[in-house]
Design an enzyme around this catalytic site. Structure first.
Site, mmCIF file in Angstrom:
data_model
loop_
_atom_site.group_PDB
_atom_site.id
_atom_site.type_symbol
_atom_site.label_atom_id
_atom_site.label_comp_id
_atom_site.label_asym_id
_atom_site.label_seq_id
_atom_site.Cartn_x
_atom_site.Cartn_y
_atom_site.Cartn_z
ATOM 1 N N ASN A 9 8.032 67.429 -18.607
ATOM 2 C CA ASN A 9 9.005 66.148 -18.240
ATOM 3 C C ASN A 9 10.012 66.087 -19.635
ATOM 4 O O ASN A 9 9.568 65.816 -20.651
ATOM 5 C CB ASN A 9 8.241 65.029 -18.325
ATOM 6 C CG ASN A 9 9.129 63.561 -18.374
ATOM 7 O OD1 ASN A 9 10.331 63.910 -18.159
ATOM 8 N ND2 ASN A 9 8.486 62.634 -18.619
ATOM 9 N N LYS A 11 12.394 64.575 -20.090
ATOM 10 C CA LYS A 11 12.959 63.373 -20.717
ATOM 11 C C LYS A 11 14.533 63.409 -20.895
ATOM 12 O O LYS A 11 15.309 64.107 -20.050
ATOM 13 C CB LYS A 11 12.449 62.605 -21.936
ATOM 14 C CG LYS A 11 10.746 62.667 -21.557
ATOM 15 C CD LYS A 11 9.939 62.092 -22.267
ATOM 16 C CE LYS A 11 8.454 62.009 -21.967
ATOM 17 N NZ LYS A 11 7.783 61.367 -23.121
ATOM 18 N N HIS A 94 7.090 56.426 -14.624
ATOM 19 C CA HIS A 94 6.739 56.897 -16.051
ATOM 20 C C HIS A 94 6.783 55.650 -16.735
ATOM 21 O O HIS A 94 7.337 54.642 -16.696
ATOM 22 C CB HIS A 94 7.645 57.686 -16.351
ATOM 23 C CG HIS A 94 7.248 58.415 -17.791
ATOM 24 N ND1 HIS A 94 7.427 57.875 -19.046
ATOM 25 C CD2 HIS A 94 6.737 59.824 -17.952
ATOM 26 C CE1 HIS A 94 7.047 58.547 -19.993
ATOM 27 N NE2 HIS A 94 6.554 59.695 -19.419
ATOM 28 N N GLU A 96 7.876 54.797 -19.645
ATOM 29 C CA GLU A 96 8.965 54.642 -20.370
ATOM 30 C C GLU A 96 9.965 53.992 -19.258
ATOM 31 O O GLU A 96 10.695 53.049 -19.753
ATOM 32 C CB GLU A 96 9.741 56.038 -20.896
ATOM 33 C CG GLU A 96 8.957 56.344 -22.344
ATOM 34 C CD GLU A 96 8.954 58.080 -22.330
ATOM 35 O OE1 GLU A 96 9.890 58.741 -21.724
ATOM 36 O OE2 GLU A 96 8.025 58.338 -23.081
ATOM 37 N N GLU A 166 -1.464 58.677 -17.798
ATOM 38 C CA GLU A 166 -0.811 58.598 -19.018
ATOM 39 C C GLU A 166 -1.047 57.437 -19.938
ATOM 40 O O GLU A 166 -0.381 56.391 -19.753
ATOM 41 C CB GLU A 166 0.710 59.060 -18.931
ATOM 42 C CG GLU A 166 0.888 60.231 -18.195
ATOM 43 C CD GLU A 166 2.420 60.752 -18.328
ATOM 44 O OE1 GLU A 166 2.285 61.857 -18.882
ATOM 45 O OE2 GLU A 166 3.437 59.873 -18.373
ATOM 46 N N GLY A 172 3.663 60.777 -27.060
ATOM 47 C CA GLY A 172 4.764 60.946 -28.036
ATOM 48 C C GLY A 172 4.209 60.533 -29.239
ATOM 49 O O GLY A 172 4.959 60.410 -30.251
ATOM 50 N N SER A 212 0.288 63.909 -25.241
ATOM 51 C CA SER A 212 0.599 64.548 -26.410
ATOM 52 C C SER A 212 -0.355 65.679 -26.211
ATOM 53 O O SER A 212 -1.139 66.140 -26.805
ATOM 54 C CB SER A 212 -0.068 63.710 -27.720
ATOM 55 O OG SER A 212 0.753 62.863 -27.973
ATOM 56 N N GLY A 234 6.988 66.260 -25.011
ATOM 57 C CA GLY A 234 7.192 67.165 -26.355
ATOM 58 C C GLY A 234 7.337 68.553 -26.308
ATOM 59 O O GLY A 234 8.067 69.480 -26.367
HETATM 60 P P1 PGA Z 1 4.340 63.630 -24.755
HETATM 61 O O1 PGA Z 1 4.789 63.059 -23.187
HETATM 62 O O2 PGA Z 1 3.642 64.895 -24.167
HETATM 63 O O3 PGA Z 1 5.399 64.037 -25.489
HETATM 64 O O4 PGA Z 1 3.014 62.781 -25.113
HETATM 65 C C1 PGA Z 1 4.058 62.865 -22.186
HETATM 66 C C2 PGA Z 1 4.757 62.162 -21.058
HETATM 67 O O5 PGA Z 1 5.515 61.259 -21.374
HETATM 68 O O6 PGA Z 1 5.046 62.582 -19.910
#
Ligand code: PGA
Length: 249
Positions: A9, A11, A94, A96, A166, A172, A212, A234
């Site tokens: 992803n 983002k 998601h 976010e 998640e 993140g 993460s 990330g």
């Molecule tokens: P992250 O994000 O690997 O940066 O923690 C995961 C996600 O939001 O799908």
């Protein structure tokens, strides 16, 4: 046998130039696992990404879509628009999007239905906040997110659904659920679908973990029996790291 999937992803990262170069780097990597590989660039780069990976073992997917087929929704993108590019899979729910754009379970239920009506596959994200986990309510929260947004579906619809657990506190933040915490939740989720539907739905449902995931922890997380892959934020922005995760199966 359920599918193993590793989806990146991206983002709101990477303009066209960076997208082009990251895709060139991704194509140079070697895949040694059986996992399906997906990348989710931003809307403006979907067409380039789709064209550039046509011959490769990489599926280009979208990060979001609207629930309406079309109409007066300035700034939004419909399932039909994605399909017209060749995009077959969309990430929905998601955390976010839930947190910053007020996506509710009700809106997500509509989005899921629209995606399926358009013969798309959905990667449906959900997960608890840190305060929920501290209060021991993580299973209740996850159950209500899943029941509210998905349990209007019929058993056969789940062929087109992938789940992505998640925990919000792990996204993140560098903080990861332990492999045992992930396994415990994934088993809970699979049993929920066994109870609501049947064994076949439960056993065929791919449940990804996100939050993460890195080359250093992917192997241990993916070794758990109910973890069928990862949704990677990330670490999906670096080709080598992403493929180290893809190859952690
Ligand atoms: P992250 O994000 O690997 O940066 O923690 C995961 C996600 O939001 O799908």
């Amino acid at each position: 046998m359920r599918k193993q999937i590793v989806a990146g992803n991206w983002k709101m990262n990477n303009g066209l130039i960076q997208t082009k170069s990251l895709i060139v780097e991704l194509k140079q990597q070697t895949k040694t696992s059986n996992a399906e590989v997906m990348i989710a660039p931003t809307f403006t780069n979907l067409w380039h990404a789709f064209e550039a990976t046509r011959q490769d073992d990489i599926e280009v997917i979208a990060q979001n879509m609207h629930f309406a087929e079309n109409g007066a929704y300035t700034g939004e993108i419909s399932a039909g628009m994605l399909k017209s590019l060749g995009i077959q899979t969309v990430i929905l729910g998601h955390s976010e999007r839930r947190a910053y754009y007020n996506e509710t379970d009700e809106a997500l239920a509509k989005k899921v239905s629209t995606a399926l009506e358009n013969e798309m596959r959905v990667i449906f994200c959900f997960g608890e906040e840190l305060s929920d986990r501290k209060a021991g309510k993580q299973e209740d929260v996850v159950k209500s997110q899943l029941v509210n947004a998905l349990c209007h579906l019929k058993a056969q619809d789940f062929k087109h659904i992938v789940l992505a657990y998640e925990p919000v506190w792990a996204i993140g933040t560098g903080e990861t659920a332990t492999p045992d915490q992930a396994q415990e939740m994934h088993a809970f989720i699979r049993n929920l679908f066994r109870d609501r539907y049947n064994d076949e739905v439960a056993e065929n449902l791919s449940i990804l973990y996100g939050g993460s995931v890195k080359p250093s922890n992917a192997k241990e997380i993916f070794s758990k029996p109910d973890v069928d892959g990862g949704l990677i934020g990330g670490a999906s922005l670096k080709a080598e790291d992403f493929y180290a995760i893809v190859n952690a199966f």
